[in-house]
Design an enzyme around this catalytic site. Structure first.
Site, PDB file in Angstrom:
ATOM      1  N   PHE A 135      77.260 -10.797  64.542  1.00 54.13           N
ATOM      2  CA  PHE A 135      77.169 -12.505  64.290  1.00 54.13           C
ATOM      3  C   PHE A 135      77.761 -12.853  63.122  1.00 54.13           C
ATOM      4  O   PHE A 135      77.682 -12.276  62.065  1.00 54.13           O
ATOM      5  CB  PHE A 135      75.476 -12.629  64.193  1.00 54.13           C
ATOM      6  CG  PHE A 135      75.144 -14.033  63.808  1.00 54.13           C
ATOM      7  CD1 PHE A 135      74.994 -14.969  65.048  1.00 54.13           C
ATOM      8  CD2 PHE A 135      75.046 -14.590  62.795  1.00 54.13           C
ATOM      9  CE1 PHE A 135      74.910 -16.297  65.040  1.00 54.13           C
ATOM     10  CE2 PHE A 135      75.021 -16.284  62.772  1.00 54.13           C
ATOM     11  CZ  PHE A 135      74.588 -16.749  63.745  1.00 54.13           C
ATOM     12  N   ASP A 220      81.845  -8.483  56.868  1.00 54.24           N
ATOM     13  CA  ASP A 220      81.037  -9.728  56.838  1.00 54.24           C
ATOM     14  C   ASP A 220      79.852  -9.300  56.226  1.00 54.24           C
ATOM     15  O   ASP A 220      78.652  -8.438  56.728  1.00 54.24           O
ATOM     16  CB  ASP A 220      80.488 -10.190  58.032  1.00 54.24           C
ATOM     17  CG  ASP A 220      79.617 -11.552  58.096  1.00 54.24           C
ATOM     18  OD1 ASP A 220      78.832 -11.626  57.176  1.00 54.24           O
ATOM     19  OD2 ASP A 220      79.525 -12.246  59.112  1.00 54.24           O
ATOM     20  N   LYS A 249      73.773 -16.337  52.489  1.00 50.56           N
ATOM     21  CA  LYS A 249      72.535 -15.792  52.204  1.00 50.56           C
ATOM     22  C   LYS A 249      72.047 -15.780  50.975  1.00 50.56           C
ATOM     23  O   LYS A 249      71.555 -16.645  50.137  1.00 50.56           O
ATOM     24  CB  LYS A 249      72.237 -14.952  53.414  1.00 50.56           C
ATOM     25  CG  LYS A 249      72.327 -15.535  54.769  1.00 50.56           C
ATOM     26  CD  LYS A 249      71.585 -14.623  55.830  1.00 50.56           C
ATOM     27  CE  LYS A 249      71.696 -15.263  57.189  1.00 50.56           C
ATOM     28  NZ  LYS A 249      72.621 -14.773  58.015  1.00 50.56           N
TER      29      LYS A 249
HETATM   30  C1  LIG Z   1      73.420 -15.521  58.751  1.00 48.71           C
HETATM   31  C2  LIG Z   1      74.977 -14.999  59.043  1.00 48.71           C
HETATM   32  C3  LIG Z   1      75.908 -15.540  59.187  1.00 48.71           C
HETATM   33  C4  LIG Z   1      76.067 -17.009  59.224  1.00 48.71           C
HETATM   34  O1  LIG Z   1      75.508 -17.890  57.969  1.00 48.71           O
HETATM   35  P1  LIG Z   1      75.177 -19.286  57.800  1.00 48.71           P
HETATM   36  O2  LIG Z   1      75.019 -19.521  56.483  1.00 48.71           O
HETATM   37  O3  LIG Z   1      73.864 -19.568  58.966  1.00 48.71           O
HETATM   38  O4  LIG Z   1      76.384 -20.043  58.459  1.00 48.71           O
HETATM   39  C5  LIG Z   1      77.187 -14.993  59.254  1.00 48.71           C
HETATM   40  N1  LIG Z   1      77.352 -13.529  59.322  1.00 48.71           N
HETATM   41  C6  LIG Z   1      76.203 -12.780  59.048  1.00 48.71           C
HETATM   42  C7  LIG Z   1      76.107 -11.476  59.198  1.00 48.71           C
HETATM   43  C8  LIG Z   1      74.851 -13.355  59.215  1.00 48.71           C
HETATM   44  O5  LIG Z   1      73.774 -12.903  59.074  1.00 48.71           O
END
Ligand SMILES: *Cc1c(COP(=O)(O)O)cnc(C)c1O
Length: 417
Positions: A135, A220, A249
Site C-alpha cells: 500500500f 516506504d 503517519k
Molecule cells: C498509510 C500509508 C500510506 C499513505 O499515507 P497517507 O498519509 O494516507 O497518504 C502510504 N504507505 C504506507 C505504507 C501506508 O501505511
C-alpha cells in the site's frame, strides 16, 4: 438522541462517504480514548500508527501550541527555523543526506516516484517495481504503485511505468527488471497488506540486485517508521541502506506531516521548479515532529516498543493456541497482526464492544498498533480483552441464531467516566 448519533447524522449528511466510521471519538490521553457518550476505550490502533507518543502528550501539545502562537506559516519561499532542525534530526537517524517535506504518506511516495523518474530520465529509465499486497497511497500514481487491485478499480487509465512483483520473492523481482527499470519500492513490513514482515534474505537480496543493476532502492516507512518496530525505521532491522525512504503517519504524532529522506547520492536531484508543496514542513508541523523525536528518545520508547511488543506478542500467542480460528501471530515491535482463517471484521467489532480499538485489515488480519509508550499493564489488559472477545466469538460461531446476533455498540463491558 446521544451526542454520538448527532455527530453521525451530521456527518452522513455533509461528509463524502469515503470512510465508514464507527465511533465518534472526542477525547484522548495516552493509549485511552473516549467517545461522545463518555465510553472509554483502550486505543490499540493509534490513528493507524499516527499517535505514536500517545494521545495529547503534554510535550507535543506544548510544542505545537508554542509554535502556532509564534509563527504558523510563511511558505517555503522563506527559511523557517524548525525545518532544517527536523531535516537534520531525521537525516542523522537514517540515511544522512537531505529531506523533502510534504503532508501525507501518498505525497511522500509521490515525491519518491518523481525523484526516481528525474534521476533515470537521461537514460530513459522510469519503471518502478512495487510489490503485490503493498500500500502506497491514494493519488493516481501511488494507487498504481499499490499492489491491490481493489484500490485501482474504476480509476483507469492508470499512469504508466509501474510493474508488480511478489513480496518476499526475489526471483519475481528479478524477472520484473527491464532496461527501463529505475527503482524498487518496498515496505519492510507490509501494513495494509496484513502485517507481513519482509524476510531478511528478501530485503538484503533486493539491495544486492539494485546495486548490481544500478536501480534505486526505496523503502516506504510511512507506517513502519518512527519507532513502530522498535527501531527508528524498519529497514534498520536488516543489513541494508536504502537510497531513500518515505515517512508520514507517526512523524508528527498526529499533526499532519510527511517527508522523504534521501541518501547523499540523491540529495540534490530535486531542484527549484521540479517539486514543491505549499504546506510542506510548516513551522508547527516541524516543531511537532521534533517534539515526537525528543519524546521517543528521552522516554526510551524504542526500547519500550521492543519490550512491550514482545510481551504482547507472547500473550497473543498463548491466546492463539486456544482458538482454532487463529492461524498465526506475526509482526515486529508494536506492529502486530493476529491472522485468522476467516474474515476479521466481526472480531474487530466484538473487541470494540469490549473496549479495545483495533483494525481488521487484508480481510483476515486483526492489526494492533498501540502507541509506543503503551505500558505493560495496558498490554496485559488488551491481551485479556482479546482472549474474552475470542471466547465470545467462538460461542457465536458455534451457536449462530437470532439470540446470538451481536448487539452493536452496546458497550456492555465498557467503563464510563
Ligand atoms: C498509510 C500509508 C500510506 C499513505 O499515507 P497517507 O498519509 O494516507 O497518504 C502510504 N504507505 C504506507 C505504507 C501506508 O501505511
Amino acid at each position: 438522541m446521544s451526542e454520538q448519533s448527532d455527530i453521525k447524522s451530521l456527518h452522513a449528511q455533509y461528509v463524502m462517504p469515503t470512510y465508514a466510521p464507527g465511533l465518534a471519538l472526542v477525547k484522548g490521553r495516552g493509549a485511552t480514548v473516549w467517545d461522545a457518550d463518555g465510553n472509554k476505550y483502550l486505543d490499540f490502533l493509534a490513528g493507524i500508527a499516527v499517535t505514536n507518543v500517545g494521545h495529547c502528550h503534554p510535550r507535543l501539545v506544548r510544542a505545537i501550541s508554542k509554535q502556532t502562537g509564534r509563527l504558523m506559516h510563511v511558505s517555503n519561499l522563506f527559511y523557517n527555523e524548525q525545518q532544517p532542525r527536523l531535516a537534520e534530526a531525521l537525516a542523522k537517524r537514517s540515511l544522512g543526506g537531505k529531506c523533502f517535506f510534504c503532508n501525507s504518506g501518498a505525497e511522500a511516495n509521490e515525491a519518491l516516484i518523481k525523484l526516481a523518474r528525474l534521476w533515470g530520465h537521461a537514460e530513459g529509465r522510469y519503471e518502478i517495481i512495487t510489490m503485490r499486497g503493498s500500500f502506497h497511497g491514494r493519488t493516481l500514481a501511488t494507487l498504481t504503485a499499490t499492489g491491490q487491485p481493489k484500490v485501482q478499480k474504476g480509476f483507469d487509465p492508470l499512469p504508466a511505468g509501474f510493474v508488480l512483483a511478489d513480496f518476499n520473492d526475489l526471483d519475481s523481482v528479478r524477472a520484473a527488471v527491464t532496461d527501463k527499470t529505475v527503482a524498487v519500492l518496498v515496505e519492510a513490513v507490509q501494513g495494509e497488506g496484513g502485517v507481513r514482515p519482509a524476510r531478511p534474505d528478501f530485503i538484503e537480496g533486493l539491495q544486492a540486485l539494485c546495486r548490481k543493476k544500478n536501480l534505486l532502492l526505496f523503502v516506504d516507512e510511512v507506517q513502519s517508521g518512527i519507532g513502530r518496530t522498535g527501531h527508528w525505521f524498519a529497514y534498520q532491522r536488516y543489513g541494508v541502506e536504502p537510497d531513500a525512504i518515505a515517512l508520514a503517519k507517526g512523524l508528527g504524532g498526529g499533526f499532519p506531516i510527511g517527508a522523504v529522506v534521501a541518501s547523499p547520492k540523491l540529495a540534490d536531484v530535486l531542484q527549484p521548479g521540479t517539486h514543491a508543496t505549499t504546506f510542506g514542513g510548516t513551522p508547527p508541523a516541524c516543531a511537532a515532529a521534533l517534539a515526537v523525536i525528543r519524546i521517543i528518545e528521552e522516554e526510551a520508547l524504542l526500547e519500550n516498543a521492543t519490550k512491550t511488543g514482545e510481551m504482547f506478542m507472547e500473550s497473543l500467542k498463548k491466546v492463539a493456541a486456544k482458538y482454532s480460528f487463529i492461524r498465526e501471530v506475526r509482526g515486529a515491535g508494536l506492529m502486530i497482526g493476529l491472522v485468522l482463517n476467516q474474515p476479521a471484521k466481526e472480531l474487530e467489532n466484538i473487541l470494540r464492544e469490549h473496549g479495545l480499538i483495533t483494525l481488521a485489515t487484508a480481510e483476515t488480519v486483526i492489526r494492533f498498533l498501540p502507541p509506543l509508550n503503551v505500558t505493560p499493564s495496558e498490554v496485559r489488559r488488551a491481551a485479556k480483552i482479546v482472549d474474552r472477545a475470542c471466547a465470545e466469538w467462538q460461542k457465536r460461531l458455534s451457536n449462530p441464531g437470532p439470540d446470538d446476533e451481536p448487539a452493536r455498540f452496546k458497550h456492555l463491558q465498557l467503563t464510563k467516566d
